[in-house]
Write an enzyme that holds these catalytic residues in place. Sequence first.
Site, PDB file in Angstrom:
ATOM      1  N   HIS A   1       0.835  -1.209   0.000  1.00  0.00           N
ATOM      2  CA  HIS A   1       0.000   0.000   0.000  1.00  0.00           C
ATOM      3  C   HIS A   1       0.867   1.255   0.000  1.00  0.00           C
ATOM      4  O   HIS A   1       1.281   1.747   1.047  1.00  0.00           O
ATOM      5  CB  HIS A   1      -0.901  -0.007   1.240  1.00  0.00           C
TER       6      HIS A   1
ATOM      7  N   ASP B   1       1.234   2.797   3.730  1.00  0.00           N
ATOM      8  CA  ASP B   1       0.331   3.844   3.244  1.00  0.00           C
ATOM      9  C   ASP B   1       1.123   5.125   2.950  1.00  0.00           C
ATOM     10  O   ASP B   1       0.659   6.239   3.233  1.00  0.00           O
ATOM     11  CB  ASP B   1      -0.811   4.108   4.230  1.00  0.00           C
TER      12      ASP B   1
ATOM     13  N   HIS C   1       3.107  14.380   0.201  1.00  0.00           N
ATOM     14  CA  HIS C   1       2.449  15.661  -0.100  1.00  0.00           C
ATOM     15  C   HIS C   1       3.514  16.748  -0.123  1.00  0.00           C
ATOM     16  O   HIS C   1       4.514  16.657   0.581  1.00  0.00           O
ATOM     17  CB  HIS C   1       1.407  16.007   0.964  1.00  0.00           C
TER      18      HIS C   1
END
Lengths: 433, 324
Positions: A63, A308, A312
């Site tokens: 993930h 995960d 950003h």
Amino acid sequence: MTRPLLLKGGRVIDPSRNFDQPADVLIQDGTIAAVGTGLGMPEGVEIRDVREQVVAPGLVDVHVHLREPGNEDVETIASGARAAAAGGFTAVCAMPNTDPVTDNQAAVGFIVRQSVRAGLTRVYPIGAISVGQRGERLSEFGEMVGAGAVAVSDDGRPVASSHLMRTALEYARTFDLPVADHCEEPTLAAGGVMHEGLVSARLGLKGIPAAAEEIMVARDTLLAGLTGGHVHLCHVSTRGSVDIIRGAKERGVRVTAEVTPHHLTLTDRACERYDTHAKMNPPLREAADVAALRQALKQGVIDCIASDHAPHAYDAKEAAFDDAPFGIVGLETAFGVVHTELVLGGVLTLPELIHRMSTAPAVAFHLPGGTLRPGAAADVVVLDPTARWTVDATAFSSKSRNTPFAGRALTGRAVLTLVGGKTVHPAGAPVDR
Amino acid sequence: MTAPPLGKDLVGLEDLSADQIRLILDTAEPFKEVSERPIKKVPALRGKTIVNLFFEASTRTRISFEFAEKRLSADTVNVAASGSSVDKGETLVDTARNLEAMRIDMVVIRHPSSGAAAFLGDRIRSNVINAGDGQHEHPTQGLLDLLTIRDKHGKIAGLKVCLVGDVLHSRVARSNIWGLSKLGAEVGVCGPDTLMPRGIEELGVCRFRRIEEAIEWADVLNVLRLQLERMEMGFIPSVREYYRVFGVTAERIEKASRPLTIMHPGPMNRGVEIDSRVADGPHSVILDQVTNGVAVRMAVLYLLAGGRPELADAAKGPGTGGPE
């Protein structure tokens, strides 16, 4: 031809064969040639002394978000693969919430090609469940599998329609595909930015109740039972979810589950002072949830650890908590964080951790790797379990720096990562063996 | 130079000690008198530049701050979000940096996001005063409520104060809970569960689900404004039913065994959360709250600017209160 390589004198841990003893590992022609002691030396072999270190199958992360195509300023498949290599990962699975969405064979093929071009950690594409991740119509699973997809998911966009989830689980059976499920009941979670509890009450931030996740965990394990499909529950975060998964597994439902390093080690208190590096979805929960997740991982109710990894831009997180995006990077801190907190903290043994970060995720997603069995591709990590280091986000290979672990003192890290026998970490190491 | 008594910023009452809160209230006392003079101006902040940065519509809080600033002789600039560069996509951090570059001394910020005041305070050298951030805190409102209660009852410790209504979305409620508890009052909350934060009891407040019980328990009712959009969002079925079940009505107040002090942070929805006969009744201190708002804000501005509390009286200048 690259030279054969002998990793000599390390502690070899291969959970796929319950192997844990001092041994040498011989790598030849990109595959594991032999594991044992007193191995015959091929001509021209390079010998690397790995005493005091651990040789294990390369870590596998089912993930990650690599942002390509669409947000290449934040991460690319190459930079994400480099970050993965630095973290000891030899395979990662890229979520399809790219721009445009990875919902067709051409988009899946693009990711495969970019991965090959990067020539680092293997990047396996995950295709979207629904066209555009809009939750309306199934994507073409068969064509995406043909192009290289290893799972389907609408991660980041929960599948609101129970009917769509049912058909996805049924249709995925044809291809034996895991359906990776972001469990979030959208009307309950709407507008929420952190866990709903005492901390959110104090901070005046809109909460996401644990039930928003648990409702979908319950629904989708029921649908997996109904259809016989394989549901893989992403980033499980609550103790209630753990109980539901345990029950489903006892009933024989085909369910696997993952947990992130941050949900295993941080609570909603990390959001105090409105620290946007503690803003992720699902949100950080409470201490009792962390304790339950750790036990679930120990017992195998939760199968594997996944980062995960969600890069950003630095200025996107430099905002009021409500306005900042969800997610943190994790590939380069995952092993160190979990090793420091859970292995040195006495929750897991090192072989159990390697099982949960390598063999188990590879099995869950039917990936090669997760093993040092002779004949397998030489996807190998050498870990130094005593290396002390401090997380310095500016030194990340990832293009992004959004981590809540900056400045954290950790013990344990990858010192050598091999993919198909080729050194992908450290960068600049001689590759032309 | 001694350390400033309040720190650099006023973000919330959660961060203040009981002594710091008392200091602000005590400092507000001498400033009350300034507003009673024919010439309502003292030189305490002469030469200081203050920006009132309002990202949300506000009438009374902005005017109250502006009066407080002007009565202390500060130079003030009002920036409203609409029509400013904020609307053009400028980020909060860029706004902060630009203000800082203009060499200001203080920012009073109102913002729809919880944490915005702390965010700004962590990034600029100027003092930051929170005039309401999202659903987090509205510390000067909490302080003026405390001052008003102290004026009316002569004390705060031991009083029972109940917040009525939409606690979930109320920054006033959070500031009241912290301020009142720190000064030794018992705090209650009353309203439907849909408008209560989960875990509120863990902050040490009494929970009432029936307005009648809250009225019987309390010495002071602080009636919160019900934002009418809450109904559209489904938190309550209708305004009519809310008034019927939770409204602070004259009939309910009359049944109380002792007189109740009635407060409201404004603006009021008459006939929604509060009956006009109660709002305008003999035990209402709602307009005293507004008056005290100016004095409390003067005290906060004065203390954050480095003013010494023991000199607050003298800071009022040579004015005798008579015409000059």
